[in-house]
Design a protein around this motif. Structure first.
Motif, mmCIF file in Angstrom:
data_model
loop_
_atom_site.group_PDB
_atom_site.id
_atom_site.type_symbol
_atom_site.label_atom_id
_atom_site.label_comp_id
_atom_site.label_asym_id
_atom_site.label_seq_id
_atom_site.Cartn_x
_atom_site.Cartn_y
_atom_site.Cartn_z
ATOM 1 N N ALA A 188 -37.553 -48.995 74.500
ATOM 2 C CA ALA A 188 -37.947 -47.674 73.860
ATOM 3 C C ALA A 188 -38.431 -47.793 72.311
ATOM 4 N N PRO A 189 -39.522 -47.003 72.198
ATOM 5 C CA PRO A 189 -39.792 -47.030 70.645
ATOM 6 C C PRO A 189 -38.910 -46.291 69.914
ATOM 7 N N PRO A 190 -38.894 -46.154 68.717
ATOM 8 C CA PRO A 190 -38.367 -45.395 67.606
ATOM 9 C C PRO A 190 -38.764 -43.903 67.880
ATOM 10 N N LEU A 246 -38.460 -51.286 71.251
ATOM 11 C CA LEU A 246 -40.217 -51.399 71.563
ATOM 12 C C LEU A 246 -40.826 -51.284 70.340
ATOM 13 N N HIS A 247 -41.420 -52.010 69.673
ATOM 14 C CA HIS A 247 -42.206 -52.204 68.408
ATOM 15 C C HIS A 247 -43.392 -51.129 68.583
ATOM 16 N N PRO A 248 -43.453 -50.138 67.686
ATOM 17 C CA PRO A 248 -44.515 -49.172 67.668
ATOM 18 C C PRO A 248 -46.141 -49.937 67.894
ATOM 19 N N ALA A 249 -45.910 -51.002 67.229
ATOM 20 C CA ALA A 249 -47.540 -51.706 67.435
ATOM 21 C C ALA A 249 -47.655 -52.021 69.016
ATOM 22 N N ASP A 277 -49.216 -42.212 70.228
ATOM 23 C CA ASP A 277 -48.211 -43.048 69.678
ATOM 24 C C ASP A 277 -47.272 -42.363 68.712
ATOM 25 N N ARG A 278 -48.371 -41.880 67.601
ATOM 26 C CA ARG A 278 -47.819 -41.309 66.614
ATOM 27 C C ARG A 278 -46.748 -39.913 66.940
ATOM 28 N N LEU A 279 -47.047 -39.159 67.788
ATOM 29 C CA LEU A 279 -46.215 -38.349 68.484
ATOM 30 C C LEU A 279 -44.887 -38.804 69.054
ATOM 31 N N LEU A 280 -44.915 -39.712 69.838
ATOM 32 C CA LEU A 280 -43.788 -40.469 70.532
ATOM 33 C C LEU A 280 -42.833 -41.013 69.478
ATOM 34 N N THR A 281 -43.236 -41.564 68.392
ATOM 35 C CA THR A 281 -42.560 -42.093 67.581
ATOM 36 C C THR A 281 -41.946 -41.386 66.414
#
Length: 304
Positions: A188-190, A246-249, A277-281
């Motif tokens: 899971a990402p932040p 899960l790292h954002p990168a 990715d900007r939205l999900l994190t």
């Protein structure tokens, strides 16, 4: 004392539509059901994406209000350009439905929308409608419904919705359940999301109809990190285990690859993968939430 209403529910065969119908009837109201797929107890078979104003007026005659619980969700990946597909599924049906409702003298309505319109309103700097065809369609849907109706239309801004109606569960629940049951690592990402239950959405919809509300109504019971959500789903399916970070990168790279594959095949996502990715994190949270409020709804969704 609340006066009994007669309400047409379009999309009554769906998870939330079924809950709205049940809540209306338990509240002493009359619910007329319409869906594009025939099933037991359905009053009208109608495809909201193709029905004309003339088709819809006889269905609406004699009703006090209408609920739009249909539409195209954000998982659709049509051929490029994507926006016309979301416009046809989310915007034009409400234009015709609420035009017909106005012509038949109805006086209240509800549209089941998306919480992305809430964040579009609260965070214009995110440029959600400009970047994501699906979000643009939901913003337009709310505006067009109210313009066509000329009477109060409440827009319920919905996040993840847990729950079940018979064998019907959220469209995204199956893939998440299979992942949680598999031997694949859970990551899971932040970031995270607000969430609610189908029953809570139905309660809010009926209250909005009773109060003749024309408000934007974000609906949320809990704010969950992705880590917390996936962990609780794993518990519910009977395979509790650790959820790794899960790292954002890594997320960004995976989404870029998926976006490139879409472009090569001539497709476009409703939520643009180049910016997703900007939205999900982000923490897409609404209010303060009530931790544990959705324990029953999560078990109901995944525990069978």
């Amino acid at each position: 004392m609340i006066t009994a209403m007669r309400i047409l529910v379009v999309g009554a065969g769906g998870l939330i539509g079924q809950h709205v119908v049940d809540r209306l009837r338990r509240g002493g109201h009359e619910a007329t059901t319409a869906s594009r797929t025939r099933h037991a107890g359905l009053d009208h078979v109608v495809d909201a994406t193709t029905a004309t104003v003339a088709d819809l007026r006889p269905l609406l005659a004699g009703h006090d209000g209408v609920v739009f619980a249909a539409g195209v969700d954000d998982r659709r990946t049509p051929r490029r350009p994507a926006y016309p597909v979301f416009h046809r599924g989310n915007v034009e049906p409400v234009r015709r439905l609420f035009t017909a409702a106005r012509e038949e003298g109805l006086g209240r309505g509800v549209v089941l929308g998306s919480y992305y319109t809430h964040f579009h309103r609260e965070h214009p700097e995110w440029r959600l409608a400009a970047l994501h065809p699906y979000v643009r369609s939901r913003v337009e849907q709310a505006r067009v419904a109210r313009e066509a109706a000329g009477f109060p239309v409440a827009v319920l801004e919905l996040p993840f919705v847990f729950g079940r109606a018979g064998d019907r569960q959220p469209n995204w629940a199956g893939p998440l359940a299979r992942w949680a049951r598999s031997g694949s690592p859970l990551t899971a990402p932040p970031g995270g999301s607000a969430a609610t239950s189908a029953d809570r959405v139905a309660e809010t919809a009926v209250t909005a109809l009773e109060q003749v509300s024309g408000a934007d109504l974000p609906v949320a019971d809990e704010n969950m990190t992705w880590h917390g959500m996936f962990s609780r789903i794993a518990d519910a399916v009977g395979r509790p285990r650790r959820v790794r970070r899960l790292h954002p990168a890594v997320l960004r790279s995976a989404l870029r690859v998926a976006g490139a594959a879409n472009r090569l095949s001539g497709k476009e996502s409703g939520l643009d993968l180049a910016h997703l990715d900007r939205l999900l994190t982000r923490e897409l949270f609404i209010g303060v939430g009530r931790p544990g409020a959705l324990d029953h709804a999560i078990r109901e969704t995944f525990g069978r």
